[in-house]
Design a protein around this motif. Structure first.
Motif, PDB file in Angstrom:
ATOM      1  N   ARG A  17      45.870  36.533  41.602  1.00 45.34           N
ATOM      2  CA  ARG A  17      44.728  35.872  42.254  1.00 45.34           C
ATOM      3  C   ARG A  17      44.807  36.041  43.762  1.00 45.34           C
ATOM      4  NH1 ARG A  17      45.875  32.014  38.185  1.00 45.34           N
ATOM      5  NH2 ARG A  17      47.095  30.743  39.648  1.00 45.34           N
ATOM      6  N   TRP A  21      42.121  38.115  46.164  1.00 44.71           N
ATOM      7  CA  TRP A  21      41.507  37.434  47.309  1.00 44.71           C
ATOM      8  C   TRP A  21      41.761  38.215  48.589  1.00 44.71           C
ATOM      9  CZ3 TRP A  21      44.189  35.440  51.544  1.00 44.71           C
ATOM     10  CH2 TRP A  21      43.413  34.700  52.451  1.00 44.71           C
ATOM     11  N   CYS A  24      39.584  41.185  49.096  1.00 41.45           N
ATOM     12  CA  CYS A  24      38.173  40.877  49.373  1.00 41.45           C
ATOM     13  C   CYS A  24      37.940  40.347  50.787  1.00 41.45           C
ATOM     14  CB  CYS A  24      37.662  39.839  48.368  1.00 41.45           C
ATOM     15  SG  CYS A  24      37.575  40.435  46.657  1.00 41.45           S
ATOM     16  N   VAL A  25      38.991  39.893  51.468  1.00 47.78           N
ATOM     17  CA  VAL A  25      38.788  39.250  52.776  1.00 47.78           C
ATOM     18  C   VAL A  25      39.522  39.942  53.907  1.00 47.78           C
ATOM     19  CG1 VAL A  25      38.468  37.009  51.652  1.00 47.78           C
ATOM     20  CG2 VAL A  25      40.733  37.638  52.529  1.00 47.78           C
TER      21      VAL A  25
END
Length: 438
Positions: A17, A21, A24-25
């Protein structure tokens, strides 16, 4: 004996996870991504200690290829073995690949529309300014002695004279090795963050070395054979099915070479890719390369993912596999595979050796020489981009003065004001749209 304040072990699902994340950032280029990983992994979550993190960072800085992606792969491998390294490295890349394929398709559909041209007109000065910002950052971090300045200038002249990029890197490494013995310069790893937290981490310095990090000749040989085997099977299958002269075969071979020969991060790779993709293979134009860099800057993940745009444009223009869109997607995936496969091999094969020794031979001199030379190479790339932005017709007497002014503004905002990249891109895009409206 466990430390009472050490965090509990991190599960593989929990790590998955996090890596998704992060993929994506992670905007802002390698320096920002390395700092973000430090903040999340070392300071906030305390999954890994400061010393282990910097030890991994120093190793990744010595490798060709995208160091931020390699650092994520190394950390994932350290935490959960081979599956952890593969998951961390892949999830660092996949979100940006999917997004860039979508943006590349949109570029082919709407890129020639007046409003699309206006948007791209505004983004091109920002791209030139971003490359200048990269030069500024590298120069501040690296050029700590007169011989490093001279080496950067010599590499710029070498590019202007048409000297091959690998020869520049080789000469810089040899010169750096020699100079480090006589005039050593303290190395400062970029992206490394500040003070370590006082509390221990899950993988702390006194944590027993995980079993999967133990070095053995057999483990090294298996990792190398697996990596080389995957490369040979994938490239051989493409060549067998499509022929050695097919564009996808050429892309696989070229981007393997790119991954192995380019040191210094994404901005060091771009001049090499631009020269070959534009001039040698004709997969896209220099203007399209600038547009692709602008799109790559707007996505998370490693900046070198812009090679997927190069592949998409080459596959789309030649309608590979009988369909422009299908050909573009296939080429983008092939290019990404061969660009990042060596990075996984470097980490999964070399990681146990690095962890076992914990002491590497001093390669600071060659690394400093290479980085200084890369500054000259990247400055040459900035000049190329500026030429296509300010003098799009190729004539000195026909300058685009508004584009020059916007380039200067973007460079000032990035370097002097230290604005975030996305904010500068947004400002330049709005200016481009405003000029079109007027």
């Amino acid at each position: 004996m466990s430390h009472p304040h050490r965090p509990a072990p991190v599960s593989f699902a929990q790590a998955l996870r996090f890596w998704l994340w992060l993929g994506c950032v992670s905007f802002g280029g390698p320096a920002g991504q390395i700092a973000l990983m430090h903040e999340e992994l070392v300071v906030r979550r305390r999954w890994i200690s400061e010393k282990r993190y910097l030890h991994a960072l120093h190793y990744c800085m010595l490798l060709p290829g995208p160091e931020a992606q390699q650092l994520a792969t190394y950390t994932g491998w350290l935490m959960h073995g081979t599956r952890g390294g593969m998951a961390a490295g892949a999830l660092f890349v996949l979100p940006s690949l999917v997004l860039l394929i979508a943006l590349s398709w949109a570029y082919t559909v709407w890129g020639q529309h007046p409003w699309g041209q206006a948007l791209l007109w505004g983004l091109k000065p920002a791209v030139t300014a971003l490359v200048l910002q990269a030069v500024h950052r590298m120069a501040k971090r690296t050029l700590k002695a007169p011989w490093l300045w001279a080496l950067a200038a010599a590499s710029l002249l070498g590019m202007l004279w048409g000297l091959s990029f690998p020869w520049i890197i080789l000469g810089a490494a040899l010169l750096g090795h020699g100079m480090a013995r006589h005039r050593p310069v303290a190395a400062v790893p970029h992206g490394a963050a500040s003070a370590a937290p006082d509390a221990p981490a899950w993988l702390d310095d006194d944590t027993p070395q995980p079993a999967h990090t133990h070095y053995s000749h057999g483990r090294l040989l298996r990792a190398l054979l697996l990596g080389v085997g995957l490369w040979a099977v994938s490239l051989g299958s493409i060549a067998l099915l499509l022929g050695t002269a097919h564009t996808l075969t050429q892309m696989g071979g070229f981007f393997t070479q790119t991954a192995l020969l380019t040191f210094g991060g994404a901005y060091a790779v771009l001049p090499f890719v631009t020269q070959a993709a534009v001039m040698q293979y004709g997969w896209l134009s220099a203007t399209q390369m600038m547009d692709g860099l602008a799109l790559g800057e707007s996505t998370p993940g490693p900046l070198i993912i812009v090679v997927a745009f190069v592949g998409f444009m080459g596959g789309h223009s030649q309608a590979l596999l009988g369909n422009p869109l299908l050909g573009g997607i296939a080429a983008a995936c092939v290019v990404t595979w061969f660009t990042f496969l060596p990075s996984f091999v470097f980490i999964l094969a070399g990681g146990p050796l690095v962890e076992a020794t914990r002491h590497m031979p001093s390669l600071a001199g060659p690394l400093q020489g290479i980085t200084a030379a890369v500054i000259g190479v990247v400055l040459h790339l900035a000049g190329t981009f500026a030429w296509h932005t300010v003098w799009p017709t190729g004539q000195w007497t026909q300058a685009d003065w508004p584009a020059l002014a916007l380039t200067a503004l973007a460079a000032w905002l990035l370097i002097a004001r230290q604005w975030p990249v996305m904010r500068v891109l947004a400002v330049c895009a709005l200016v481009g749209m405003g000029v079109q409206w007027v």
